[in-house]
Design an enzyme around this catalytic site. Sequence first.
Site, PDB file in Angstrom:
ATOM      1  CE  LYS A 284      -4.499  -1.888   1.628  1.00 25.81           C
ATOM      2  NZ  LYS A 284      -5.402  -1.887   2.481  1.00 25.81           N
TER       3      LYS A 284
ATOM      4  CE  LYS B 267      -5.928  -7.526  -2.134  1.00 26.60           C
ATOM      5  NZ  LYS B 267      -6.186  -7.242  -0.849  1.00 26.60           N
TER       6      LYS B 267
ATOM      7  CE  LYS C 166     -13.891  -3.311   0.039  1.00 28.61           C
ATOM      8  NZ  LYS C 166     -12.682  -4.110   0.607  1.00 28.61           N
TER       9      LYS C 166
HETATM   10  P1  TYM Z   1     -10.808  -6.113   3.175  1.00 29.76           P
HETATM   11  O1  TYM Z   1     -12.303  -5.063   3.367  1.00 29.76           O
HETATM   12  O2  TYM Z   1      -9.795  -5.805   2.287  1.00 29.76           O
HETATM   13  O3  TYM Z   1     -11.522  -7.612   2.770  1.00 29.76           O
HETATM   14  C1  TYM Z   1     -12.755  -8.061   3.505  1.00 29.76           C
HETATM   15  C2  TYM Z   1     -12.336  -9.591   3.365  1.00 29.76           C
HETATM   16  O4  TYM Z   1     -12.285 -10.000   1.938  1.00 29.76           O
HETATM   17  C3  TYM Z   1     -10.937 -10.923   1.815  1.00 29.76           C
HETATM   18  N1  TYM Z   1     -10.579 -10.645   0.457  1.00 29.76           N
HETATM   19  C4  TYM Z   1     -10.208 -11.396  -0.590  1.00 29.76           C
HETATM   20  N2  TYM Z   1     -10.583 -12.742  -0.565  1.00 29.76           N
HETATM   21  C5  TYM Z   1     -10.279 -13.486  -1.705  1.00 29.76           C
HETATM   22  N3  TYM Z   1      -9.440 -12.851  -2.688  1.00 29.76           N
HETATM   23  C6  TYM Z   1      -9.545 -11.692  -2.931  1.00 29.76           C
HETATM   24  N4  TYM Z   1      -9.026 -11.081  -3.916  1.00 29.76           N
HETATM   25  C7  TYM Z   1      -9.819 -10.839  -1.820  1.00 29.76           C
HETATM   26  N5  TYM Z   1      -9.882  -9.518  -1.371  1.00 29.76           N
HETATM   27  C8  TYM Z   1     -10.061  -9.209  -0.232  1.00 29.76           C
HETATM   28  C9  TYM Z   1     -10.014 -10.320   2.713  1.00 29.76           C
HETATM   29  O5  TYM Z   1      -9.267 -11.390   3.207  1.00 29.76           O
HETATM   30  C10 TYM Z   1     -10.961 -10.156   3.950  1.00 29.76           C
HETATM   31  O6  TYM Z   1     -11.254 -11.299   4.844  1.00 29.76           O
HETATM   32  N6  TYM Z   1      -8.096  -5.816   7.253  1.00 29.76           N
HETATM   33  C11 TYM Z   1      -9.274  -6.317   6.858  1.00 29.76           C
HETATM   34  C12 TYM Z   1     -10.654  -5.784   7.512  1.00 29.76           C
HETATM   35  C13 TYM Z   1     -10.591  -6.051   8.940  1.00 29.76           C
HETATM   36  C14 TYM Z   1     -10.782  -7.434   9.618  1.00 29.76           C
HETATM   37  C15 TYM Z   1     -10.413  -7.118  11.066  1.00 29.76           C
HETATM   38  C16 TYM Z   1     -10.774  -8.716   9.250  1.00 29.76           C
HETATM   39  C17 TYM Z   1     -10.139  -4.913   9.920  1.00 29.76           C
HETATM   40  N7  TYM Z   1     -10.427  -5.789  11.229  1.00 29.76           N
HETATM   41  C18 TYM Z   1     -10.638  -8.364  11.919  1.00 29.76           C
HETATM   42  C19 TYM Z   1     -10.939  -9.657  10.251  1.00 29.76           C
HETATM   43  C20 TYM Z   1     -10.700  -9.588  11.403  1.00 29.76           C
HETATM   44  C21 TYM Z   1      -9.673  -5.834   5.464  1.00 29.76           C
HETATM   45  O7  TYM Z   1      -8.984  -5.043   4.956  1.00 29.76           O
HETATM   46  O8  TYM Z   1     -10.471  -6.565   4.759  1.00 29.76           O
END
Ligand code: TYM
Length: 331
Positions: A116, A198, A201
């Site tokens: 990032k 990856k 969004k």
């Molecule tokens: P975020 O918002 O980026 O993504 C949400 C969830 O989607 C999964 N993910 C994917 N899985 C498969 N292929 C992909 N291309 C892909 N892109 C995203 C992510 O692994 C995630 O599970 N840091 C986290 C949010 C968060 C969180 C937490 C999660 C904040 N606190 C505590 C678990 C526990 C995040 O940025 O997710």
Amino acid sequence: MEGTEKKVALSGIQPTGIFTLGNYLGAVRNWEKLQKNYECIFFIANLHSLTTKRDATILKDLTSKIVALLIACGIDTNKHTLFIQSDISYHAELSWILQCLTQFGELKRMTQFKDKSQKNSSNINAGLFCYPVLMAADILLYNPDVIPIGIDQKQHLELTETIATRFNNTYGKTFKIPKGYIPEIGAKIMSLTDPTKKMSKSDENQNSFISILDTEETILNKFKKATTDSDNKIIYSEEKPGISNLLSIFSSFADCSVEDAEDHFKNKTYKDLKFETADVVAKNLKPVQEKYNELLKDRNKLKKICEEGAEKARAIAKKTLDDVYEKVGLK
Ligand code: TYM
């Protein structure tokens, strides 16, 4: 009675955009499945999303849209807890305490921080650096057993484990060490235009991802344009990232193994793979989209659901934070 209580599953998603097929297959679909056997706590990680510049009105709007979308994906707010992270100030409070137990070097090694900061070199803020500690606080406040996530969050979860163990060793057993719940297929859905990256969004190229709200026509067009290769063999292999990605998406939705999907496409063409994948994706997303549009008509109701969720979650988080304050000598 002890021992008969349901185990707890917890996870969060950032409101950085309408979520993609990657978020859905990597995480949200499993959130829905886990509800049967776990007590579930899910939240919208809006504090995390401030690590990149956001327009306040858009962020607020997206937050309630993500609430609607999660419910449309099957999150049952009558039985489980859904809330907005910023509604519970304990997340930020515990995060500070945990930051004081986290080493600079540990955060510097996080690959998501490196990625990032490379992508956004004009805004490498301290929040981005400390992001994984806030995530550790999100988790540890609720002492969950499993964390359903995609593979990109695995390193952050490992750091959570390190921080929790360090806290327990320093101040006495306080936190449960949570386990990741990462799907066998779909843990990392790749970009359609560059399958070495990856699916995200926040990608500027709209053709690189399928949004959960894309129309049938858009879905087909995006799959038609998906990057493949030139040898026309439909097999899952490291050398064929584009085809492997399409096979993963197809088998996730068709509920079959990747081997079954390879078998299904044995004498077929890349065009068949793209069309059939688009078809199965569109069919599965249609009911979600219909429910989403319905839910979004009543934003007050969505707000109320989150307020009720926050009330339930706050009670659990408060107990943990009180215990932590006492252990570290703040109370
Ligand atoms: P975020 O918002 O980026 O993504 C949400 C969830 O989607 C999964 N993910 C994917 N899985 C498969 N292929 C992909 N291309 C892909 N892109 C995203 C992510 O692994 C995630 O599970 N840091 C986290 C949010 C968060 C969180 C937490 C999660 C904040 N606190 C505590 C678990 C526990 C995040 O940025 O997710």
